[in-house]
Scaffold this motif. Structure first.
Motif, PDB file in Angstrom:
ATOM      1  N   SER A  61      59.208  41.796  35.892  1.00  0.00           N
ATOM      2  CA  SER A  61      58.238  42.888  35.794  1.00  0.00           C
ATOM      3  C   SER A  61      58.781  44.073  35.009  1.00  0.00           C
ATOM      4  CB  SER A  61      57.849  43.364  37.197  1.00  0.00           C
ATOM      5  OG  SER A  61      57.365  42.299  37.971  1.00  0.00           O
ATOM      6  N   THR A  62      60.096  44.217  34.987  1.00  0.00           N
ATOM      7  CA  THR A  62      60.712  45.324  34.253  1.00  0.00           C
ATOM      8  C   THR A  62      60.320  45.284  32.777  1.00  0.00           C
ATOM      9  OG1 THR A  62      62.556  45.329  35.808  1.00  0.00           O
ATOM     10  CG2 THR A  62      62.897  46.458  33.719  1.00  0.00           C
ATOM     11  N   MET A  65      56.916  46.750  32.517  1.00  0.00           N
ATOM     12  CA  MET A  65      57.017  48.203  32.706  1.00  0.00           C
ATOM     13  C   MET A  65      57.455  48.869  31.405  1.00  0.00           C
ATOM     14  SD  MET A  65      58.916  48.054  36.410  1.00  0.00           S
ATOM     15  CE  MET A  65      59.058  49.809  36.790  1.00  0.00           C
ATOM     16  N   TRP A  89      61.094  53.221  36.577  1.00  0.00           N
ATOM     17  CA  TRP A  89      60.147  53.386  35.465  1.00  0.00           C
ATOM     18  C   TRP A  89      60.480  54.635  34.651  1.00  0.00           C
ATOM     19  CZ3 TRP A  89      54.397  51.816  36.536  1.00  0.00           C
ATOM     20  CH2 TRP A  89      53.871  51.216  35.372  1.00  0.00           C
ATOM     21  N   THR A 129      52.654  57.065  35.106  1.00  0.00           N
ATOM     22  CA  THR A 129      53.141  55.832  35.717  1.00  0.00           C
ATOM     23  C   THR A 129      53.186  56.008  37.229  1.00  0.00           C
ATOM     24  OG1 THR A 129      55.504  56.429  35.644  1.00  0.00           O
ATOM     25  CG2 THR A 129      54.583  55.297  33.717  1.00  0.00           C
ATOM     26  N   ASP A 161      52.356  49.833  38.347  1.00  0.00           N
ATOM     27  CA  ASP A 161      53.210  48.750  38.827  1.00  0.00           C
ATOM     28  C   ASP A 161      52.621  48.287  40.162  1.00  0.00           C
ATOM     29  OD1 ASP A 161      55.083  47.472  40.498  1.00  0.00           O
ATOM     30  OD2 ASP A 161      56.787  48.570  39.703  1.00  0.00           O
TER      31      ASP A 161
END
Length: 357
Positions: A61-62, A65, A89, A129, A161
């Motif tokens: 997932s990074t 992001m 983030w 974010t 996220d």
């Protein structure tokens, strides 16, 4: 016998889904792959209540992001920080040279829409974010309400996220004004680690046209070009896509989306009632996660010893507290394909080990 994972990710994967990983390989520039890609789009859009394309990332997932902030920020990004992954983030934005500021909230407190409105009223920012469900703290921020606050600012993108929430609780991407909603599939999707997905709005794609290009692999315009052909920019993790397709069909067609969310609510309620009886819960009341509970170690137990006993005696595993909460709290993941009966079994095992009555 393997250890059953009641951790907040990776989570347990059913044998049927693991078997999908052994499907014969197909080429990613064929009609067969395009059919698979199109089918995934149909089901992912249903799950997220969106008409936006949903991009596939062969990364954690990074990576998604990073794509969000490197493609979505032209002026300045407001990073809402109340946990380890919202802090990450901010660090991602910083290290990619994205102009950004952070606003910090105590990690046991939720991000409130009033705070977001106050910060955006300055006119400094064109993106926000936020982590919907903080895996590090068991905090579920008020996504819909924050989205409503951001909607007042036409030029501000909402980047979310939802790593440990997607497929475990309702997310209405279009209705709530989310421009990018991302998740890794090793959590509430109950799939092997290595794949992430993200819905991407027309507004975000338009912003990406004007932003200084910082990446090739995580360039949303490059990805969209191939999306229009029902393909990915580069060779994806094809075995994972077979597993994802099977799981999405089970979620939508077999269990039903609403039933899946209800099952997660029931598991969360059971764990949280148990936590209140024997320990305490870390985040403020009213913002407890539907997929992972962060339990305060009010009895000063040895969490490593508890986990060791769980593994050796019952072949189960939970998670210690994250970062500064290590030893001070422990986390139970109640997400994916676990049932209420599974959760009852886990907690009965902990009761036995700790002599809780």
């Amino acid at each position: 016998m393997h250890d059953k994972l009641f951790t907040p990710g990776p989570t347990e994967v059913r044998a049927e889904l693991l078997n999908e990983l052994a499907s014969p390989q197909i080429h990613h520039r064929t009609e067969e792959f395009r059919k698979l890609y199109d089918e995934l789009q149909i089901y992912l859009k249903k799950l997220l209540f969106t008409e936006n394309p949903v991009f596939l990332f062969t990364s954690s997932s990074t990576g998604a992001m990073e794509a969000a902030v490197t493609n979505g920020v032209k002026k300045r990004c407001l990073c809402l920080v109340n946990g380890a992954f919202s802090q990450r983030w901010y660090q991602i934005a910083q290290q990619n040279g994205v102009p950004c500021d952070r606003v910090d909230v105590e990690w046991n407190k939720a991000i409130k829409p009033e705070l977001v409105d106050e910060k955006l009223s300055s006119g400094k920012y064109d993106a926000v974010t936020m982590v919907f469900n903080e895996t590090s703290t068991g905090m579920m921020n008020p996504l819909k309400e924050v989205g409503e606050a951001i909607k007042q600012y036409d030029d501000v993108l909402f980047l979310v996220d939802s790593v440990s929430a997607m497929a475990g609780t309702e997310i209405r991407v279009d209705e709530w004004g989310i421009d990018m909603c991302l998740a890794g599939l090793q959590k509430a999707f109950a799939l092997p680690a290595g794949l992430a997905v993200a819905s991407v709005s027309d507004r975000l794609l338009a912003r990406a046209e004007d932003v200084e290009k910082r990446s090739y692999y995580f360039n949303l315009l490059n990805m969209y070009k191939y999306h229009q052909r029902s393909q990915t920019l580069s060779t994806p993790a094809i075995p994972h896509l077979f597993a994802l397709c099977r799981q999405l069909k089970d979620i939508v067609d077999v269990e039903g989306i609403e039933n899946r969310f209800k099952r997660h609510q029931e598991m969360a309620h059971y764990v949280q009632e148990w936590a209140l009886e024997y320990f305490d819960i870390y985040p403020e009341k009213g913002y407890w996660s539907q997929t992972v509970t962060c339990i305060l170690n009010t009895r000063d137990i040895s969490i490593p010893d508890l986990n060791k006993e769980l593994v050796n005696k019952y072949h189960m595993r939970i998670a210690n507290g994250y970062g500064d909460l290590k030893g001070k709290a422990f986390r139970i993941g109640h997400m994916g394909d676990w049932t209420l009966a599974d959760i009852r079994g886990l907690l009965a095992s902990i009761n036995d080990i700790l002599s809780l009555k």
